[in-house]
Write an enzyme that holds these catalytic residues in place. Structure first.
Site, PDB file in Angstrom:
ATOM      1  N   ASP A 189      -1.476 -12.571   2.897  1.00  0.00           N
ATOM      2  CA  ASP A 189      -0.286 -12.474   3.756  1.00  0.00           C
ATOM      3  C   ASP A 189      -0.356 -13.423   4.953  1.00  0.00           C
ATOM      4  OD1 ASP A 189       1.653 -10.817   2.640  1.00  0.00           O
ATOM      5  OD2 ASP A 189       0.749  -8.980   3.409  1.00  0.00           O
TER       6      ASP A 189
ATOM      7  N   ASP B 114      -3.236  -3.875  -1.865  1.00  0.00           N
ATOM      8  CA  ASP B 114      -2.146  -4.241  -0.973  1.00  0.00           C
ATOM      9  C   ASP B 114      -1.266  -3.046  -0.610  1.00  0.00           C
ATOM     10  OD1 ASP B 114      -0.518  -5.863   0.556  1.00  0.00           O
ATOM     11  OD2 ASP B 114       0.593  -6.675  -1.142  1.00  0.00           O
TER      12      ASP B 114
ATOM     13  N   ALA C 134      11.103   7.558   2.757  1.00  0.00           N
ATOM     14  CA  ALA C 134      10.609   6.189   2.634  1.00  0.00           C
ATOM     15  C   ALA C 134       9.420   6.101   1.694  1.00  0.00           C
ATOM     16  CB  ALA C 134      10.210   5.655   4.007  1.00  0.00           C
ATOM     17  N   GLN C 135       8.626   7.171   1.608  1.00  0.00           N
ATOM     18  CA  GLN C 135       7.356   7.079   0.893  1.00  0.00           C
ATOM     19  C   GLN C 135       7.313   7.796  -0.448  1.00  0.00           C
ATOM     20  OE1 GLN C 135       6.689   4.447   2.619  1.00  0.00           O
ATOM     21  NE2 GLN C 135       4.552   4.909   2.207  1.00  0.00           N
TER      22      GLN C 135
ATOM     23  N   HIS D 208       2.399  -6.604   8.990  1.00  0.00           N
ATOM     24  CA  HIS D 208       1.759  -7.675   8.215  1.00  0.00           C
ATOM     25  C   HIS D 208       0.913  -8.571   9.115  1.00  0.00           C
ATOM     26  CE1 HIS D 208       5.069  -6.494   5.437  1.00  0.00           C
ATOM     27  NE2 HIS D 208       4.129  -6.713   4.533  1.00  0.00           N
ATOM     28  N   ASN D 209      -0.076  -7.959   9.732  1.00  0.00           N
ATOM     29  CA  ASN D 209      -0.921  -8.638  10.703  1.00  0.00           C
ATOM     30  C   ASN D 209      -2.367  -8.692  10.192  1.00  0.00           C
ATOM     31  OD1 ASN D 209      -1.878  -5.970  11.096  1.00  0.00           O
ATOM     32  ND2 ASN D 209      -0.281  -5.612  12.628  1.00  0.00           N
TER      33      ASN D 209
ATOM     34  N   ARG E 274      -4.868  -6.800  10.933  1.00  0.00           N
ATOM     35  CA  ARG E 274      -5.403  -5.479  10.590  1.00  0.00           C
ATOM     36  C   ARG E 274      -5.007  -5.102   9.157  1.00  0.00           C
ATOM     37  NH1 ARG E 274      -7.671  -2.046  14.041  1.00  0.00           N
ATOM     38  NH2 ARG E 274      -6.693  -3.143  15.781  1.00  0.00           N
ATOM     39  N   HIS E 275      -3.792  -5.479   8.763  1.00  0.00           N
ATOM     40  CA  HIS E 275      -3.376  -5.264   7.372  1.00  0.00           C
ATOM     41  C   HIS E 275      -4.249  -6.102   6.431  1.00  0.00           C
ATOM     42  CE1 HIS E 275      -0.958  -4.906   3.748  1.00  0.00           C
ATOM     43  NE2 HIS E 275      -0.767  -6.222   3.744  1.00  0.00           N
TER      44      HIS E 275
END
Length: 341
Positions: free
Chosen positions: A160, A267, A317-318, A119-120, A122-123
Protein backbone atom coordinates in the site's frame (compact mmCIF):
# COMPACT_ATOMS: atom_id res chain seq x y z
CA UNK A 1 3.43 15.59 20.57
CA UNK A 2 4.83 13.94 17.43
CA UNK A 3 3.91 10.37 18.33
CA UNK A 4 0.34 10.82 17.18
CA UNK A 5 -0.24 13.36 14.42
CA UNK A 6 -3.66 15.01 14.47
CA UNK A 7 -5.88 14.70 11.40
CA UNK A 8 -8.17 17.55 10.45
CA UNK A 9 -11.55 17.20 8.80
CA UNK A 10 -11.52 18.53 5.24
CA UNK A 11 -13.26 21.90 5.22
CA UNK A 12 -14.77 24.00 2.45
CA UNK A 13 -11.67 26.16 2.07
CA UNK A 14 -9.65 23.04 1.28
CA UNK A 15 -11.90 21.80 -1.52
CA UNK A 16 -10.30 23.94 -4.29
CA UNK A 17 -7.02 22.16 -3.58
CA UNK A 18 -8.81 18.82 -3.75
CA UNK A 19 -9.96 19.70 -7.27
CA UNK A 20 -6.36 20.23 -8.34
CA UNK A 21 -5.31 16.75 -7.32
CA UNK A 22 -2.81 14.95 -9.50
CA UNK A 23 -1.51 11.42 -9.50
CA UNK A 24 -2.18 9.68 -6.19
CA UNK A 25 -0.95 12.53 -4.01
CA UNK A 26 -2.42 12.38 -0.50
CA UNK A 27 -5.36 14.73 -0.15
CA UNK A 28 -5.44 14.68 3.64
CA UNK A 29 -4.29 17.67 5.57
CA UNK A 30 -0.63 17.12 6.36
CA UNK A 31 1.63 18.62 9.06
CA UNK A 32 4.04 21.21 7.71
CA UNK A 33 7.10 19.79 5.88
CA UNK A 34 9.40 20.83 8.71
CA UNK A 35 7.31 18.91 11.23
CA UNK A 36 7.21 15.83 9.01
CA UNK A 37 10.99 16.00 8.53
CA UNK A 38 11.53 16.32 12.29
CA UNK A 39 9.17 13.42 13.00
CA UNK A 40 10.93 11.18 10.46
CA UNK A 41 14.35 12.10 11.80
CA UNK A 42 13.29 11.25 15.35
CA UNK A 43 11.78 7.94 14.25
CA UNK A 44 14.92 7.05 12.30
CA UNK A 45 17.17 7.83 15.27
CA UNK A 46 14.99 5.81 17.63
CA UNK A 47 14.86 2.92 15.15
CA UNK A 48 18.66 2.79 15.01
CA UNK A 49 18.85 2.93 18.80
CA UNK A 50 16.36 0.06 19.10
CA UNK A 51 18.49 -2.05 16.77
CA UNK A 52 21.41 -1.65 19.15
CA UNK A 53 19.20 -2.56 22.12
CA UNK A 54 17.79 -5.66 20.39
CA UNK A 55 14.35 -7.26 20.49
CA UNK A 56 13.51 -9.42 23.50
CA UNK A 57 12.71 -13.11 23.11
CA UNK A 58 9.23 -12.46 24.53
CA UNK A 59 8.42 -9.90 21.83
CA UNK A 60 9.90 -12.13 19.13
CA UNK A 61 7.55 -14.94 20.14
CA UNK A 62 4.56 -12.61 20.41
CA UNK A 63 5.19 -11.33 16.89
CA UNK A 64 4.28 -14.82 15.67
CA UNK A 65 0.74 -14.56 17.10
CA UNK A 66 -2.40 -13.03 15.65
CA UNK A 67 -3.08 -11.53 19.08
CA UNK A 68 -0.12 -9.14 18.70
CA UNK A 69 -1.33 -5.57 19.22
CA UNK A 70 0.33 -3.12 16.85
CA UNK A 71 -1.45 -0.24 18.57
CA UNK A 72 0.97 -0.59 21.47
CA UNK A 73 4.00 0.07 19.22
CA UNK A 74 5.67 3.28 18.13
CA UNK A 75 6.67 3.66 14.48
CA UNK A 76 10.30 3.03 15.39
CA UNK A 77 9.43 -0.18 17.23
CA UNK A 78 7.48 -1.43 14.22
CA UNK A 79 10.49 -0.81 11.99
CA UNK A 80 12.72 -2.69 14.42
CA UNK A 81 10.24 -5.57 14.58
CA UNK A 82 10.07 -5.97 10.79
CA UNK A 83 13.87 -6.06 10.68
CA UNK A 84 13.78 -8.77 13.35
CA UNK A 85 11.26 -10.77 11.30
CA UNK A 86 13.69 -10.84 8.37
CA UNK A 87 16.40 -12.07 10.72
CA UNK A 88 14.28 -14.73 12.43
CA UNK A 89 13.06 -16.07 9.07
CA UNK A 90 16.76 -16.55 8.15
CA UNK A 91 16.34 -14.25 5.15
CA UNK A 92 19.23 -12.01 6.18
CA UNK A 93 21.56 -14.95 6.74
CA UNK A 94 20.56 -16.97 3.67
CA UNK A 95 20.81 -14.10 1.19
CA UNK A 96 23.59 -12.26 3.03
CA UNK A 97 21.49 -9.10 3.03
CA UNK A 98 23.61 -6.09 3.92
CA UNK A 99 22.47 -4.65 7.25
CA UNK A 100 22.69 -1.02 6.12
CA UNK A 101 20.71 -1.69 2.96
CA UNK A 102 17.99 -3.47 4.94
CA UNK A 103 17.77 -0.49 7.29
CA UNK A 104 17.67 1.92 4.35
CA UNK A 105 14.92 -0.11 2.71
CA UNK A 106 12.74 -0.08 5.81
CA UNK A 107 13.28 3.64 6.41
CA UNK A 108 12.51 4.45 2.76
CA UNK A 109 9.34 2.37 2.94
CA UNK A 110 8.34 4.18 6.13
CA UNK A 111 8.84 7.57 4.46
CA UNK A 112 6.58 6.48 1.61
CA UNK A 113 3.52 5.74 3.72
CA UNK A 114 1.30 8.78 4.24
CA UNK A 115 -0.25 10.22 7.39
CA UNK A 116 -3.75 8.93 6.60
CA UNK A 117 -6.06 7.30 9.17
CA UNK A 118 -6.04 3.71 7.88
CA UNK A 119 -3.73 3.01 4.91
CA UNK A 120 -0.64 4.14 6.77
CA UNK A 121 2.59 2.55 8.00
CA UNK A 122 0.83 0.94 10.97
CA UNK A 123 -1.43 -0.85 8.48
CA UNK A 124 1.69 -1.91 6.54
CA UNK A 125 3.14 -3.33 9.74
CA UNK A 126 -0.11 -5.03 10.73
CA UNK A 127 -0.37 -6.79 7.38
CA UNK A 128 3.30 -7.77 7.48
CA UNK A 129 2.99 -9.06 11.04
CA UNK A 130 -0.06 -11.17 10.09
CA UNK A 131 1.86 -12.53 7.12
CA UNK A 132 4.68 -13.38 9.51
CA UNK A 133 2.18 -15.11 11.81
CA UNK A 134 0.84 -17.19 8.92
CA UNK A 135 4.34 -18.23 7.88
CA UNK A 136 4.93 -19.67 11.36
CA UNK A 137 1.41 -20.95 12.03
CA UNK A 138 1.09 -22.75 8.68
CA UNK A 139 4.73 -23.88 8.77
CA UNK A 140 5.28 -22.37 5.34
CA UNK A 141 9.06 -22.43 5.71
CA UNK A 142 8.96 -26.20 5.32
CA UNK A 143 6.95 -25.95 2.09
CA UNK A 144 8.18 -22.79 0.37
CA UNK A 145 11.77 -21.80 -0.34
CA UNK A 146 13.47 -18.72 1.06
CA UNK A 147 12.78 -16.63 -2.06
CA UNK A 148 9.07 -17.35 -1.71
CA UNK A 149 9.14 -16.34 1.96
CA UNK A 150 11.10 -13.21 1.01
CA UNK A 151 8.44 -12.45 -1.62
CA UNK A 152 5.57 -12.79 0.85
CA UNK A 153 7.21 -10.53 3.40
CA UNK A 154 8.42 -7.86 0.96
CA UNK A 155 5.08 -7.77 -0.84
CA UNK A 156 3.24 -7.32 2.46
CA UNK A 157 5.53 -4.41 3.35
CA UNK A 158 5.11 -2.67 -0.02
CA UNK A 159 1.48 -3.45 -0.84
CA UNK A 160 0.00 0.00 0.00
CA UNK A 161 2.94 2.37 -0.56
CA UNK A 162 1.92 6.03 -0.92
CA UNK A 163 -1.78 5.28 -0.46
CA UNK A 164 -3.68 8.60 -0.51
CA UNK A 165 -6.58 7.52 1.71
CA UNK A 166 -9.06 7.66 -1.18
CA UNK A 167 -10.04 4.54 -3.12
CA UNK A 168 -9.96 3.61 -6.80
CA UNK A 169 -13.53 4.72 -7.41
CA UNK A 170 -12.53 8.17 -6.21
CA UNK A 171 -9.52 8.16 -8.55
CA UNK A 172 -11.85 7.38 -11.44
CA UNK A 173 -14.56 9.85 -10.46
CA UNK A 174 -12.09 12.73 -10.16
CA UNK A 175 -10.05 11.61 -13.19
CA UNK A 176 -6.64 11.87 -11.56
CA UNK A 177 -3.54 11.52 -13.72
CA UNK A 178 -3.00 8.17 -12.05
CA UNK A 179 -6.38 6.96 -13.26
CA UNK A 180 -5.66 8.27 -16.76
CA UNK A 181 -2.47 6.17 -16.82
CA UNK A 182 -4.00 3.07 -15.29
CA UNK A 183 -7.70 2.62 -15.95
CA UNK A 184 -7.70 -0.63 -13.96
CA UNK A 185 -6.51 -0.75 -10.33
CA UNK A 186 -4.79 2.66 -10.45
CA UNK A 187 -3.80 2.70 -6.79
CA UNK A 188 -2.34 -0.80 -6.92
CA UNK A 189 -0.31 0.14 -10.00
CA UNK A 190 0.98 3.14 -8.07
CA UNK A 191 1.96 0.97 -5.10
CA UNK A 192 3.98 -1.20 -7.48
CA UNK A 193 5.65 1.82 -9.10
CA UNK A 194 6.75 3.22 -5.75
CA UNK A 195 7.98 -0.21 -4.63
CA UNK A 196 10.08 -0.54 -7.77
CA UNK A 197 11.53 2.95 -7.30
CA UNK A 198 12.70 1.92 -3.85
CA UNK A 199 14.10 -1.42 -5.01
CA UNK A 200 15.86 0.24 -7.96
CA UNK A 201 17.82 2.41 -5.52
CA UNK A 202 21.01 0.45 -4.85
CA UNK A 203 21.14 1.81 -1.30
CA UNK A 204 17.69 0.32 -0.58
CA UNK A 205 17.25 -2.55 -3.05
CA UNK A 206 17.17 -5.60 -0.80
CA UNK A 207 16.29 -7.84 -3.76
CA UNK A 208 19.82 -7.34 -5.16
CA UNK A 209 20.87 -10.08 -2.74
CA UNK A 210 18.59 -12.68 -4.28
CA UNK A 211 20.11 -15.20 -6.71
CA UNK A 212 20.38 -13.30 -10.05
CA UNK A 213 18.04 -15.70 -11.84
CA UNK A 214 15.35 -15.21 -9.19
CA UNK A 215 15.36 -11.41 -9.02
CA UNK A 216 13.12 -10.65 -12.02
CA UNK A 217 10.67 -13.49 -11.25
CA UNK A 218 10.45 -12.08 -7.71
CA UNK A 219 9.56 -8.63 -9.04
CA UNK A 220 7.07 -10.06 -11.52
CA UNK A 221 5.30 -12.06 -8.81
CA UNK A 222 5.32 -9.17 -6.35
CA UNK A 223 3.74 -6.98 -9.02
CA UNK A 224 1.09 -9.60 -9.75
CA UNK A 225 0.22 -10.02 -6.07
CA UNK A 226 0.05 -6.29 -5.29
CA UNK A 227 -2.23 -5.72 -8.28
CA UNK A 228 -4.44 -8.50 -6.92
CA UNK A 229 -4.89 -6.64 -3.62
CA UNK A 230 -7.52 -4.51 -5.37
CA UNK A 231 -10.61 -5.83 -3.60
CA UNK A 232 -12.48 -6.16 -6.88
CA UNK A 233 -10.08 -9.05 -7.60
CA UNK A 234 -11.09 -10.96 -4.46
CA UNK A 235 -13.48 -13.27 -6.28
CA UNK A 236 -10.75 -14.21 -8.76
CA UNK A 237 -8.35 -15.05 -5.93
CA UNK A 238 -10.99 -17.16 -4.18
CA UNK A 239 -11.88 -19.00 -7.38
CA UNK A 240 -8.23 -19.73 -8.13
CA UNK A 241 -7.70 -21.33 -4.72
CA UNK A 242 -11.00 -23.20 -4.77
CA UNK A 243 -10.13 -24.63 -8.20
CA UNK A 244 -7.20 -26.50 -6.64
CA UNK A 245 -8.26 -29.97 -5.57
CA UNK A 246 -4.87 -31.14 -4.31
CA UNK A 247 -2.30 -28.49 -3.51
CA UNK A 248 1.06 -29.03 -5.20
CA UNK A 249 3.54 -26.33 -4.26
CA UNK A 250 5.98 -27.52 -6.92
CA UNK A 251 3.36 -26.25 -9.38
CA UNK A 252 3.92 -22.50 -9.88
CA UNK A 253 0.25 -21.89 -10.61
CA UNK A 254 -0.77 -23.50 -7.32
CA UNK A 255 1.99 -21.78 -5.38
CA UNK A 256 1.24 -18.34 -6.78
CA UNK A 257 -2.49 -18.75 -6.11
CA UNK A 258 -1.74 -19.65 -2.50
CA UNK A 259 0.71 -16.79 -2.01
CA UNK A 260 -1.78 -14.30 -3.45
CA UNK A 261 -4.49 -15.66 -1.14
CA UNK A 262 -2.19 -15.36 1.89
CA UNK A 263 -1.48 -11.71 1.11
CA UNK A 264 -5.21 -11.06 0.84
CA UNK A 265 -5.83 -12.84 4.15
CA UNK A 266 -3.15 -10.66 5.76
CA UNK A 267 -4.49 -7.50 4.15
CA UNK A 268 -8.07 -7.95 5.39
CA UNK A 269 -7.27 -9.80 8.62
CA UNK A 270 -8.18 -7.07 11.12
CA UNK A 271 -11.53 -8.70 11.86
CA UNK A 272 -9.74 -11.97 12.71
CA UNK A 273 -7.90 -10.22 15.54
CA UNK A 274 -9.08 -9.56 19.09
CA UNK A 275 -12.01 -7.16 19.27
CA UNK A 276 -10.14 -4.36 21.03
CA UNK A 277 -7.64 -4.39 18.14
CA UNK A 278 -10.06 -4.82 15.26
CA UNK A 279 -12.53 -2.18 16.45
CA UNK A 280 -9.81 0.45 16.56
CA UNK A 281 -8.88 -0.39 12.98
CA UNK A 282 -12.53 -0.12 11.98
CA UNK A 283 -12.70 3.37 13.47
CA UNK A 284 -9.72 4.39 11.32
CA UNK A 285 -11.22 2.86 8.18
CA UNK A 286 -14.53 4.59 8.73
CA UNK A 287 -12.71 7.90 9.20
CA UNK A 288 -11.25 7.49 5.70
CA UNK A 289 -14.62 6.44 4.31
CA UNK A 290 -16.57 9.30 5.84
CA UNK A 291 -14.08 11.92 4.70
CA UNK A 292 -14.16 10.59 1.14
CA UNK A 293 -17.95 10.76 1.27
CA UNK A 294 -17.78 14.39 2.41
CA UNK A 295 -15.38 15.33 -0.39
CA UNK A 296 -17.49 13.51 -2.98
CA UNK A 297 -20.57 15.40 -1.80
CA UNK A 298 -18.76 18.74 -1.80
CA UNK A 299 -17.43 18.10 -5.31
CA UNK A 300 -20.88 17.25 -6.64
CA UNK A 301 -19.93 13.63 -7.29
CA UNK A 302 -22.12 10.61 -6.66
CA UNK A 303 -21.29 9.73 -3.03
CA UNK A 304 -20.24 6.17 -2.24
CA UNK A 305 -23.19 4.67 -0.28
CA UNK A 306 -21.16 2.53 2.14
CA UNK A 307 -19.16 5.61 3.15
CA UNK A 308 -22.15 7.66 4.33
CA UNK A 309 -21.78 8.28 8.08
CA UNK A 310 -25.54 8.82 8.39
CA UNK A 311 -26.28 5.31 7.09
CA UNK A 312 -23.31 3.17 8.10
CA UNK A 313 -22.90 1.53 11.50
CA UNK A 314 -20.00 -0.58 12.70
CA UNK A 315 -22.02 -3.83 12.58
CA UNK A 316 -23.48 -3.11 9.16
CA UNK A 317 -20.06 -2.15 7.83
CA UNK A 318 -18.42 -5.37 8.98
CA UNK A 319 -20.95 -8.22 9.03
CA UNK A 320 -21.26 -8.31 5.25
CA UNK A 321 -17.50 -7.96 4.88
CA UNK A 322 -16.80 -10.83 7.28
CA UNK A 323 -19.36 -13.15 5.68
CA UNK A 324 -18.74 -12.14 2.09
CA UNK A 325 -14.96 -11.75 1.98
CA UNK A 326 -13.01 -12.77 5.06
CA UNK A 327 -14.56 -16.13 5.93
CA UNK A 328 -14.56 -17.46 2.32
CA UNK A 329 -10.85 -16.82 1.76
CA UNK A 330 -9.95 -18.18 5.20
CA UNK A 331 -12.05 -21.27 4.45
CA UNK A 332 -10.34 -21.75 1.11
CA UNK A 333 -6.88 -21.69 2.72
CA UNK A 334 -8.07 -23.89 5.58
CA UNK A 335 -8.72 -26.77 3.16
CA UNK A 336 -4.95 -27.13 2.80
CA UNK A 337 -3.81 -25.65 6.13
CA UNK A 338 -6.21 -26.59 8.95
CA UNK A 339 -4.03 -24.77 11.49
CA UNK A 340 -5.37 -21.43 10.19
CA UNK A 341 -8.52 -22.18 12.20
Amino acid sequence: GLKYLTFLRITDDMIPYARQRVMAAPFWWQPCPERIALHRRQITELFLALILAGVSDEVRMNLRKSSFDAWQCSDAHMLAYIRQMFIDLDLVANFHIDEQILRNFLIKVYYNYNFVPFHNFRHCFSVTQMMYTLIWTLDLRSQLDHVDIFTLMTTAICHDLDHPGYNNNFQQATETNLYKRHKESPLEHHHVEVAMEILNDESCGIDQFLPPERRQPFRDLMTKIILATDLVKSKDILNAVNAITELDLTNDEHKHALMTALIEVSDISNEARDLHISERWLDCLLQEFFTQHEVETADGLSPTPFMDKDKVTKPSAQIGFIIGMLLPILGAVKRFFPSIQ
